[in-house]
Write an enzyme that holds these catalytic residues in place. Sequence first.
Site, PDB file in Angstrom:
ATOM      1  N   HIS A 152      -3.467   5.742   3.995  1.00  0.00           N
ATOM      2  CA  HIS A 152      -4.194   4.553   3.553  1.00  0.00           C
ATOM      3  C   HIS A 152      -3.507   3.265   3.990  1.00  0.00           C
ATOM      4  O   HIS A 152      -4.160   2.330   4.484  1.00  0.00           O
ATOM      5  CB  HIS A 152      -4.326   4.608   2.030  1.00  0.00           C
ATOM      6  CG  HIS A 152      -5.295   3.645   1.440  1.00  0.00           C
ATOM      7  ND1 HIS A 152      -4.932   2.366   1.071  1.00  0.00           N
ATOM      8  CD2 HIS A 152      -6.607   3.761   1.141  1.00  0.00           C
ATOM      9  CE1 HIS A 152      -5.981   1.745   0.549  1.00  0.00           C
ATOM     10  NE2 HIS A 152      -7.015   2.562   0.586  1.00  0.00           N
ATOM     11  N   ASP A 161       0.844  -1.189   0.000  1.00  0.00           N
ATOM     12  CA  ASP A 161       0.000   0.000   0.000  1.00  0.00           C
ATOM     13  C   ASP A 161       0.888   1.251   0.000  1.00  0.00           C
ATOM     14  O   ASP A 161       1.921   1.271  -0.667  1.00  0.00           O
ATOM     15  CB  ASP A 161      -0.925  -0.038   1.227  1.00  0.00           C
ATOM     16  CG  ASP A 161      -2.258   0.642   0.986  1.00  0.00           C
ATOM     17  OD1 ASP A 161      -2.269   1.884   0.942  1.00  0.00           O
ATOM     18  OD2 ASP A 161      -3.281  -0.057   0.839  1.00  0.00           O
TER      19      ASP A 161
END
Length: 418
Positions: free
Chosen positions: A197, A165
């Site tokens: 995130h 990510d």
Amino acid sequence: MKRPEFGSLPFNKQSTTPTNTDSQANKKNEQETVTDKPLYTGRYLIKLIDGQDCRVVRKVLESKLGFKVACSDDFKDIAITEFGIENSDALIYKDLGIALIDGEEQQIKRIQSATTNFIIEPEKIVYLPGDIQGVPDISSTWGLRATKVIHSNFTGKGVKVAVLDTGLDLQHPDFTGRQIHAESFVPNEAVEDLHGHGTHCIGTACGKTDINHKRYGIASDSVIYAGKVLSNQGSGAQSWILNAITWAVKNGCKVISMSLGSKVFPGQSYDLAYERVAQYALSKGCIIVAAAGNDSIRSQNVFAPVGSPADCPSILAVAAIDPDFNVADFSNRSINPTGKIAIAAPGVMVLSSWPMPKRYNTISGTSMATPHVAGILALLWEKHPNATPQQIIEKLKAKAKNISLQSIDVGVGLTIAP
């Protein structure tokens, strides 16, 4: 090799999407403008059709074009990164039957004319799915109750879980004392998460409790592998994903969680490069889960197909449900023949960790559903350490709860912890 220049692309929808009544109107605007975003990096991926012998490709690149070619075998003890291949014109992923090349149009045509045993496609740009902000409330950890995680005797102890990510806030106090291995595959960016995130997804899959001792993480005793494959602006190159998956598999990870993707259009098939690396992961005892995507607006009868790489047959595509056990309005659907939803998980109003000083955030998306499944897979691996990936997947699906929704929307149903 020329590095793709797209790190500054604006894709931080979390900071721009209003909450409550305005979110759907903005979601519609995002749906309409997503195709304005660049789809490709400017480089290419060569994918062998039959077998995984890259010698023909290497011979063409070296003898006909004079390319300097690197090979994945050159990176036995280190991760493949852009820095590691910067003096090469091409990189061959030996175990995948794939090569990454940086060439001019005429060079690409010469390669295409050399043999018919492979296909050449542009390297994709990968984005965050565009998750939606929420307002924290008492139900923000409802997902752990719905999936029965809070009643499980397993914590994923010793199981290696990779989350690919935007990285991780390595100084986050909730992860103090945890065993963490971190690697950045984004050029000129450290693994530190300046987006949020990645820290949120890692918190759901592998975190523990918040400052008030409210539990929000699933595999709380797992070994964390944080792979940064998306920039702090939320975009990345397809090859960075391949590099990170290879890194995670080589390090013995049993689960790889990817809350990211590229838009897929109706009728479009899965990407062979992603399918090859997913098959490779399975062969080494590792399961990949990926977000189905947030491109639908179900309340307006807009249904989008499962995104890439979640649409690959060897990757588990995860859909999102809300606290009322309905499909989330944004969650994508099994529309294309090769993009099937495997399972569903909580993906609306999910509380998890966030880079300091904010520390926590509550957001929604299939991105939030995916690490729920990744964490539960870690619990299953702890319970069945000698099982094969296929056996673990079968147990995951057999344990799922039927929530009386169509399989094209939720697969086998709601994921449940062992």
